[in-house]
Design a protein around this motif. Structure first.
Motif, PDB file in Angstrom:
ATOM      1  N   THR A   1       0.818  -1.216   0.000  1.00  0.00           N
ATOM      2  CA  THR A   1       0.000   0.000   0.000  1.00  0.00           C
ATOM      3  C   THR A   1       0.855   1.271   0.000  1.00  0.00           C
ATOM      4  O   THR A   1       0.339   2.347  -0.285  1.00  0.00           O
ATOM      5  CB  THR A   1      -0.946   0.038   1.212  1.00  0.00           C
ATOM      6  OG1 THR A   1      -0.173  -0.060   2.404  1.00  0.00           O
ATOM      7  CG2 THR A   1      -1.967  -1.082   1.174  1.00  0.00           C
ATOM      8  N   ASP A   2       2.153   1.158   0.325  1.00  0.00           N
ATOM      9  CA  ASP A   2       3.031   2.330   0.346  1.00  0.00           C
ATOM     10  C   ASP A   2       4.389   1.951  -0.239  1.00  0.00           C
ATOM     11  O   ASP A   2       4.818   0.810  -0.092  1.00  0.00           O
ATOM     12  CB  ASP A   2       3.297   2.801   1.791  1.00  0.00           C
ATOM     13  CG  ASP A   2       2.038   2.835   2.628  1.00  0.00           C
ATOM     14  OD1 ASP A   2       1.308   3.823   2.532  1.00  0.00           O
ATOM     15  OD2 ASP A   2       1.801   1.850   3.352  1.00  0.00           O
ATOM     16  N   ASP A   3       5.075   2.907  -0.866  1.00  0.00           N
ATOM     17  CA  ASP A   3       6.429   2.678  -1.411  1.00  0.00           C
ATOM     18  C   ASP A   3       6.493   1.328  -2.113  1.00  0.00           C
ATOM     19  O   ASP A   3       7.343   0.473  -1.817  1.00  0.00           O
ATOM     20  CB  ASP A   3       7.477   2.709  -0.281  1.00  0.00           C
ATOM     21  CG  ASP A   3       7.492   4.041   0.445  1.00  0.00           C
ATOM     22  OD1 ASP A   3       7.218   5.067  -0.203  1.00  0.00           O
ATOM     23  OD2 ASP A   3       7.755   4.045   1.661  1.00  0.00           O
TER      24      ASP A   3
ATOM     25  N   TRP B   1       3.685  -2.439 -16.176  1.00  0.00           N
ATOM     26  CA  TRP B   1       2.718  -2.803 -17.214  1.00  0.00           C
ATOM     27  C   TRP B   1       1.482  -1.917 -17.050  1.00  0.00           C
ATOM     28  O   TRP B   1       1.085  -1.604 -15.920  1.00  0.00           O
ATOM     29  CB  TRP B   1       2.311  -4.272 -17.084  1.00  0.00           C
ATOM     30  CG  TRP B   1       3.441  -5.245 -17.279  1.00  0.00           C
ATOM     31  CD1 TRP B   1       4.729  -4.951 -17.655  1.00  0.00           C
ATOM     32  CD2 TRP B   1       3.398  -6.666 -17.090  1.00  0.00           C
ATOM     33  NE1 TRP B   1       5.483  -6.103 -17.725  1.00  0.00           N
ATOM     34  CE2 TRP B   1       4.691  -7.170 -17.384  1.00  0.00           C
ATOM     35  CE3 TRP B   1       2.391  -7.566 -16.700  1.00  0.00           C
ATOM     36  CZ2 TRP B   1       5.007  -8.526 -17.298  1.00  0.00           C
ATOM     37  CZ3 TRP B   1       2.709  -8.915 -16.626  1.00  0.00           C
ATOM     38  CH2 TRP B   1       3.999  -9.401 -16.925  1.00  0.00           C
ATOM     39  N   GLU B   2       0.892  -1.553 -18.159  1.00  0.00           N
ATOM     40  CA  GLU B   2      -0.308  -0.720 -18.047  1.00  0.00           C
ATOM     41  C   GLU B   2      -1.430  -1.512 -17.366  1.00  0.00           C
ATOM     42  O   GLU B   2      -1.500  -2.740 -17.484  1.00  0.00           O
ATOM     43  CB  GLU B   2      -0.764  -0.197 -19.410  1.00  0.00           C
ATOM     44  CG  GLU B   2      -1.337  -1.230 -20.373  1.00  0.00           C
ATOM     45  CD  GLU B   2      -0.274  -1.968 -21.185  1.00  0.00           C
ATOM     46  OE1 GLU B   2      -0.650  -2.672 -22.139  1.00  0.00           O
ATOM     47  OE2 GLU B   2       0.934  -1.870 -20.855  1.00  0.00           O
ATOM     48  N   ARG B   3      -2.242  -0.789 -16.637  1.00  0.00           N
ATOM     49  CA  ARG B   3      -3.373  -1.416 -15.953  1.00  0.00           C
ATOM     50  C   ARG B   3      -4.229  -2.162 -16.974  1.00  0.00           C
ATOM     51  O   ARG B   3      -4.523  -1.633 -18.055  1.00  0.00           O
ATOM     52  CB  ARG B   3      -4.191  -0.329 -15.246  1.00  0.00           C
ATOM     53  CG  ARG B   3      -5.329  -0.887 -14.402  1.00  0.00           C
ATOM     54  CD  ARG B   3      -6.012   0.246 -13.628  1.00  0.00           C
ATOM     55  NE  ARG B   3      -7.189  -0.266 -12.941  1.00  0.00           N
ATOM     56  CZ  ARG B   3      -7.432  -0.094 -11.657  1.00  0.00           C
ATOM     57  NH1 ARG B   3      -6.575   0.599 -10.908  1.00  0.00           N
ATOM     58  NH2 ARG B   3      -8.512  -0.585 -11.105  1.00  0.00           N
TER      59      ARG B   3
ATOM     60  N   PRO C   1      -6.868   1.006  -0.880  1.00  0.00           N
ATOM     61  CA  PRO C   1      -8.316   0.961  -1.081  1.00  0.00           C
ATOM     62  C   PRO C   1      -8.803   1.732  -2.311  1.00  0.00           C
ATOM     63  O   PRO C   1      -9.647   1.245  -3.049  1.00  0.00           O
ATOM     64  CB  PRO C   1      -8.856   1.562   0.215  1.00  0.00           C
ATOM     65  CG  PRO C   1      -7.809   1.234   1.238  1.00  0.00           C
ATOM     66  CD  PRO C   1      -6.488   1.269   0.508  1.00  0.00           C
ATOM     67  N   GLY C   2      -8.224   2.901  -2.600  1.00  0.00           N
ATOM     68  CA  GLY C   2      -8.702   3.701  -3.727  1.00  0.00           C
ATOM     69  C   GLY C   2      -8.487   3.079  -5.095  1.00  0.00           C
ATOM     70  O   GLY C   2      -9.128   3.480  -6.069  1.00  0.00           O
ATOM     71  N   THR C   3      -7.588   2.082  -5.212  1.00  0.00           N
ATOM     72  CA  THR C   3      -7.232   1.550  -6.535  1.00  0.00           C
ATOM     73  C   THR C   3      -8.293   0.617  -7.105  1.00  0.00           C
ATOM     74  O   THR C   3      -8.336   0.406  -8.322  1.00  0.00           O
ATOM     75  CB  THR C   3      -5.911   0.757  -6.474  1.00  0.00           C
ATOM     76  OG1 THR C   3      -6.099  -0.372  -5.608  1.00  0.00           O
ATOM     77  CG2 THR C   3      -4.767   1.602  -5.952  1.00  0.00           C
ATOM     78  N   GLY C   4      -9.109   0.013  -6.251  1.00  0.00           N
ATOM     79  CA  GLY C   4     -10.125  -0.927  -6.723  1.00  0.00           C
ATOM     80  C   GLY C   4      -9.540  -2.253  -7.205  1.00  0.00           C
ATOM     81  O   GLY C   4     -10.218  -3.035  -7.862  1.00  0.00           O
TER      82      GLY C   4
ATOM     83  N   GLU D   1      -9.430  -5.774 -12.489  1.00  0.00           N
ATOM     84  CA  GLU D   1      -8.207  -5.292 -13.136  1.00  0.00           C
ATOM     85  C   GLU D   1      -7.027  -5.346 -12.175  1.00  0.00           C
ATOM     86  O   GLU D   1      -7.202  -5.434 -10.956  1.00  0.00           O
ATOM     87  CB  GLU D   1      -8.397  -3.837 -13.599  1.00  0.00           C
ATOM     88  CG  GLU D   1      -9.462  -3.690 -14.667  1.00  0.00           C
ATOM     89  CD  GLU D   1      -9.517  -2.282 -15.232  1.00  0.00           C
ATOM     90  OE1 GLU D   1      -9.167  -1.327 -14.509  1.00  0.00           O
ATOM     91  OE2 GLU D   1      -9.904  -2.144 -16.404  1.00  0.00           O
ATOM     92  N   ASN D   2      -5.832  -5.261 -12.763  1.00  0.00           N
ATOM     93  CA  ASN D   2      -4.623  -5.198 -11.953  1.00  0.00           C
ATOM     94  C   ASN D   2      -3.628  -4.260 -12.631  1.00  0.00           C
ATOM     95  O   ASN D   2      -3.651  -4.094 -13.851  1.00  0.00           O
ATOM     96  CB  ASN D   2      -4.023  -6.604 -11.783  1.00  0.00           C
ATOM     97  CG  ASN D   2      -3.206  -6.738 -10.506  1.00  0.00           C
ATOM     98  OD1 ASN D   2      -2.921  -5.748  -9.822  1.00  0.00           O
ATOM     99  ND2 ASN D   2      -2.829  -7.962 -10.177  1.00  0.00           N
TER     100      ASN D   2
END
Ligand code: CTP
Ligand code: CA
Length: 223
Positions: A153-155, A202-204, A179-182, A188-189
């Motif tokens: 979640t960080d760095d 890699w692009e989402r 949490p904000g990334t969904g 998706e990843n």
């Protein structure tokens, strides 16, 4: 044409995938666990099988079903997952996508812990085996390619780069699961692949597309 002939780029290769959460019992009715739908692990198992690999898919109790065309080994705890992984060796490559609980409750209660007015249970934890690190650091019989994930979640890239070195795996796929990334629980990843040669973002994309890209890279690495 290759698919029609049943000849993929991973034909003849045996690949292990871990997926899903592990559950660590507190008593017969309660457990602790990590959040994991198992969607990315299932997509990876499917993509590898579609490339012709013989896939052993070791999974905790995930939300999504395991893919078709793989050998499914169902486990519950991290200790069971470790045993299933060891039993699946040797393999050409191993992908550790499971969200393994870091701890289990040291003394699982045999009967249900009852609520008692005025008292709260105190749980003592013991560390679970690090399944990825064990396989990455084994001598003889080590898979040629060992791939881990780092959900952070960080760095994100800094933590994942340190994790790759600490565990001794060849590649780490780092992802930001804030949490904000969904991304947790989503379809998706967005990953950064960290190898000994550096990192590439890699692009989402859909978890299936990420899995197909990874399967392709694994096939190239095993050539
Ligand atoms: N992993 C594993 N066995 C464990 C813990 C983690 O095989 N007991 C694997 C995961 O499947 C993943 C990688 O190790 O591929 C990284 O997991 P992660 O939880 O990010 O790493 P930890 O070393 O447990 O560090 P953290 O403190 O960030 O949880
Ligand atoms: Ca962990």
């Amino acid at each position: 044409i290759e698919a029609a002939l049943g000849q993929g780029t991973l034909t003849g290769r045996r690949v292990l995938v871990t997926s899903g959460p592990t559950l660590e019992p507190i008593d017969p009715v309660r457990y602790i666990a990590n959040r994991s739908s198992g969607a990315q692990g299932a997509a990876i198992g499917r993509a590898l099988a579609e490339q012709g690999a013989e896939v052993v898919f070791v999974t905790g109790p995930a939300t999504v079903p395991p893919p078709a065309g793989v050998t499914v080994v169902r486990v519950e705890t991290a200790r069971q997952m470790r045993d299933a992984v060891q039993a699946a060796l040797p393999v050409d490559a191993a992908v550790f996508a499971a969200a393994v609980a870091d701890w289990h409750v040291e003394e699982e209660a045999r009967s249900k812990i009852k609520k008692t007015a005025g008292t709260l249970p105190a749980l003592r934890f013991a560390e679970n085996p690090d399944i990825l690190a064990e396989v990455a650091q084994m001598g003889e019989g080590r898979p040629n390619l060992v791939v881990g994930f780092a959900a952070e979640t960080d760095d994100v890239v800094a933590h994942a780069t340190a994790k790759r070195a600490r565990k001794g795996c060849d590649w780490i796929l780092a992802n930001d699961v804030s949490p904000g990334t969904g991304i947790m629980g989503g379809t998706e990843n967005a990953v950064t692949l960290i190898t000994g040669d550096g990192s590439e973002t890699w692009e989402r994309a859909g978890k299936d597309a990420v899995a197909q890209r990874l399967a392709q890279r694994i096939a190239e690495a095993l050539q």
